[in-house]
Design a protein around this motif. Sequence first.
Motif, mmCIF file in Angstrom:
data_model
loop_
_atom_site.group_PDB
_atom_site.id
_atom_site.type_symbol
_atom_site.label_atom_id
_atom_site.label_comp_id
_atom_site.label_asym_id
_atom_site.label_seq_id
_atom_site.Cartn_x
_atom_site.Cartn_y
_atom_site.Cartn_z
ATOM 1 N N LEU A 1 -19.256 74.743 -165.881
ATOM 2 C CA LEU A 1 -19.536 75.358 -164.214
ATOM 3 C C LEU A 1 -18.408 75.480 -163.951
ATOM 4 N N PHE A 2 -18.374 76.602 -163.053
ATOM 5 C CA PHE A 2 -17.202 77.079 -162.210
ATOM 6 C C PHE A 2 -17.422 76.887 -161.014
ATOM 7 N N SER A 3 -17.021 75.677 -160.326
ATOM 8 C CA SER A 3 -17.750 75.229 -159.051
ATOM 9 C C SER A 3 -17.129 75.886 -157.872
ATOM 10 N N ASN A 4 -18.039 76.348 -157.177
ATOM 11 C CA ASN A 4 -17.601 76.756 -155.742
ATOM 12 C C ASN A 4 -18.539 76.469 -154.790
ATOM 13 N N HIS A 5 -19.300 75.122 -154.833
ATOM 14 C CA HIS A 5 -20.122 74.777 -153.930
ATOM 15 C C HIS A 5 -19.307 74.244 -152.624
ATOM 16 N N VAL A 6 -19.845 74.568 -151.569
ATOM 17 C CA VAL A 6 -19.153 74.160 -150.342
ATOM 18 C C VAL A 6 -20.086 73.279 -149.501
ATOM 19 N N LEU A 7 -19.487 72.681 -148.633
ATOM 20 C CA LEU A 7 -20.288 71.844 -147.514
ATOM 21 C C LEU A 7 -20.341 72.084 -145.985
ATOM 22 N N VAL A 8 -21.488 72.161 -145.740
ATOM 23 C CA VAL A 8 -21.502 72.787 -144.155
ATOM 24 C C VAL A 8 -20.940 71.779 -142.841
ATOM 25 N N ILE A 9 -20.786 70.661 -143.039
ATOM 26 C CA ILE A 9 -20.304 69.676 -141.970
ATOM 27 C C ILE A 9 -18.809 70.036 -141.916
ATOM 28 N N PRO A 10 -17.825 69.921 -142.596
ATOM 29 C CA PRO A 10 -16.550 70.409 -142.589
ATOM 30 C C PRO A 10 -16.462 71.737 -141.933
ATOM 31 N N ALA A 11 -17.140 72.624 -142.444
ATOM 32 C CA ALA A 11 -16.886 73.837 -141.730
ATOM 33 C C ALA A 11 -17.330 73.806 -140.337
ATOM 34 N N LEU A 12 -18.529 73.353 -139.800
ATOM 35 C CA LEU A 12 -18.755 73.298 -138.481
ATOM 36 C C LEU A 12 -17.646 72.563 -137.614
ATOM 37 N N GLN A 13 -17.276 71.399 -138.401
ATOM 38 C CA GLN A 13 -16.008 70.841 -137.541
ATOM 39 C C GLN A 13 -14.855 71.965 -137.531
ATOM 40 N N ALA A 14 -14.461 72.545 -138.394
ATOM 41 C CA ALA A 14 -13.222 73.479 -138.208
ATOM 42 C C ALA A 14 -13.750 74.295 -137.227
ATOM 43 N N LEU A 15 -14.722 74.844 -136.994
ATOM 44 C CA LEU A 15 -15.334 75.824 -135.959
ATOM 45 C C LEU A 15 -15.181 75.040 -134.544
ATOM 46 N N LEU A 16 -15.528 73.894 -134.601
ATOM 47 C CA LEU A 16 -15.549 73.333 -133.188
ATOM 48 C C LEU A 16 -13.936 73.234 -132.694
ATOM 49 N N ASP A 17 -13.227 72.986 -133.870
ATOM 50 C CA ASP A 17 -11.685 72.894 -133.251
ATOM 51 C C ASP A 17 -11.107 74.132 -133.377
ATOM 52 N N ASN A 18 -11.917 74.982 -133.464
ATOM 53 C CA ASN A 18 -11.070 76.382 -133.391
ATOM 54 C C ASN A 18 -11.110 76.751 -131.882
ATOM 55 N N PRO A 19 -9.722 76.930 -131.132
ATOM 56 C CA PRO A 19 -9.479 76.985 -129.741
ATOM 57 C C PRO A 19 -10.001 78.462 -129.485
ATOM 58 N N ASP A 20 -10.078 79.375 -130.568
ATOM 59 C CA ASP A 20 -10.544 80.819 -129.901
ATOM 60 C C ASP A 20 -12.019 80.996 -129.693
ATOM 61 N N LEU A 21 -12.716 79.958 -130.123
ATOM 62 C CA LEU A 21 -14.285 80.171 -130.127
ATOM 63 C C LEU A 21 -14.776 78.952 -129.394
ATOM 64 N N GLU A 22 -15.474 79.203 -128.120
ATOM 65 C CA GLU A 22 -16.121 78.356 -127.333
ATOM 66 C C GLU A 22 -17.708 78.415 -127.394
ATOM 67 N N LEU A 23 -18.183 77.210 -127.989
ATOM 68 C CA LEU A 23 -19.463 77.363 -128.265
ATOM 69 C C LEU A 23 -20.422 76.378 -127.298
ATOM 70 N N ASP A 24 -21.711 76.856 -126.987
ATOM 71 C CA ASP A 24 -22.532 75.945 -125.969
ATOM 72 C C ASP A 24 -23.612 75.117 -126.984
ATOM 73 N N GLY A 25 -23.632 75.736 -128.072
ATOM 74 C CA GLY A 25 -24.686 74.921 -128.905
ATOM 75 C C GLY A 25 -24.822 75.565 -130.346
ATOM 76 N N PHE A 26 -25.626 74.950 -131.252
ATOM 77 C CA PHE A 26 -26.051 75.506 -132.413
ATOM 78 C C PHE A 26 -27.367 75.513 -132.700
ATOM 79 N N VAL A 27 -27.822 76.654 -133.403
ATOM 80 C CA VAL A 27 -29.159 76.569 -134.193
ATOM 81 C C VAL A 27 -28.763 76.060 -135.610
ATOM 82 N N GLY A 28 -29.215 74.996 -136.085
ATOM 83 C CA GLY A 28 -28.687 74.387 -137.324
ATOM 84 C C GLY A 28 -29.290 74.978 -138.536
#
Length: 383
Positions: A167-194
Amino acid sequence: MKYVDEFRNPEKAQALQKEIEKLSQQIDKHLKIMEVCGGHTHSIFKYGIEEILPDNIELIHGPGCPVCVMPKGRIDDAIALCQNPNIIFTTFGDAMRVPGSKTSLLQAKAQGADIRMVYSPLDSLKIAKENPNKEIVFFGLGFETTAPSTAFTILQAAAENITNFSLFSNHVLVIPALQALLDNPDLELDGFVGPGHVSMVIGTDPYEFISQQYHKPIVISGFEPLDIFQSIWMLLKQIVENRCQVENQYNRLVEPTGNKNALAAMNQVFAIREKFEWRGLGEIPNSGFKIREEYAQFDAEVKFTIPNLKVPDHKACQCGEILKGVLKPWECKVFGTACTPETPIGTCMVSSEGACAAYYKYGRLSTMAKKAEKKAKVPVPLG
């Protein structure tokens, strides 16, 4: 069609639309709601959902398309594996056209590389059995949705002692990506459709940090138009009532603790990488799966030499900003001109779950026309 038409009922959609309109009038700000999953993005464009929402509700298209978040360097690594004449490289079809720095898997196949499209990793295992003198490498990609099937396949290969499969593994995880988005100062979000499909595997519990730490509401949603309408209504209701909770609209399939068998298989086969590069988001800590040492014989990164280079995106392509939700597809300079589904420059135009591909297929190229239709409250095309 039973079990589908119920979720595409125009009368129910109109009733939800009216309720959303009422709630929006109680909110005195412009709301930015991110749908995380590319499947939601596809449905939103297909059914015209975004165009009939109130003017103060904006949908932001997230990075939940597994093909879209693949960096060029990993595509180049996959192509490098294909150059080995002893390797049969297998992959899902939507990864074939993803552009690397110089070429794609589809072009490499046209030039003679033995690359085969499969529908599941078990198809790759079958190819390994049929070709004992060849090394078969499966291009594992996707979120926790597809990672369990890959894990079960490796367990099957181990049980049958199929040593020419890896296997050439490129599987990724959603929770760390969401945290990175929430920590992004350029993006202000009010909620998520999960994401519904991912949540079928991991459950709803892992999203609690969004409400508790970042004080944002999230509603796990199904993929039919009424699912998405109801999820937006549930989000607005939380905002009006000043609540921040994890709610589960997709409870017909999603359990709070997820799928225990799938989670057990992933935990048995995979370990979490210290960091993994995402297109547009850069390196995100603890955001990718690698194969555990106990199953190293099935790890293509251990068995073969891979360049593992970092390759910058095309200068004209703004996929990164689109994946982060900073830009909309039509705001990219090459959208619909140099970059089309037939000649993609960026990954967002490749997969049907990519925001650019979905907007190109179902959207309006003129933002002015889009605004006019939204103002006119065009009924949602269902059925």
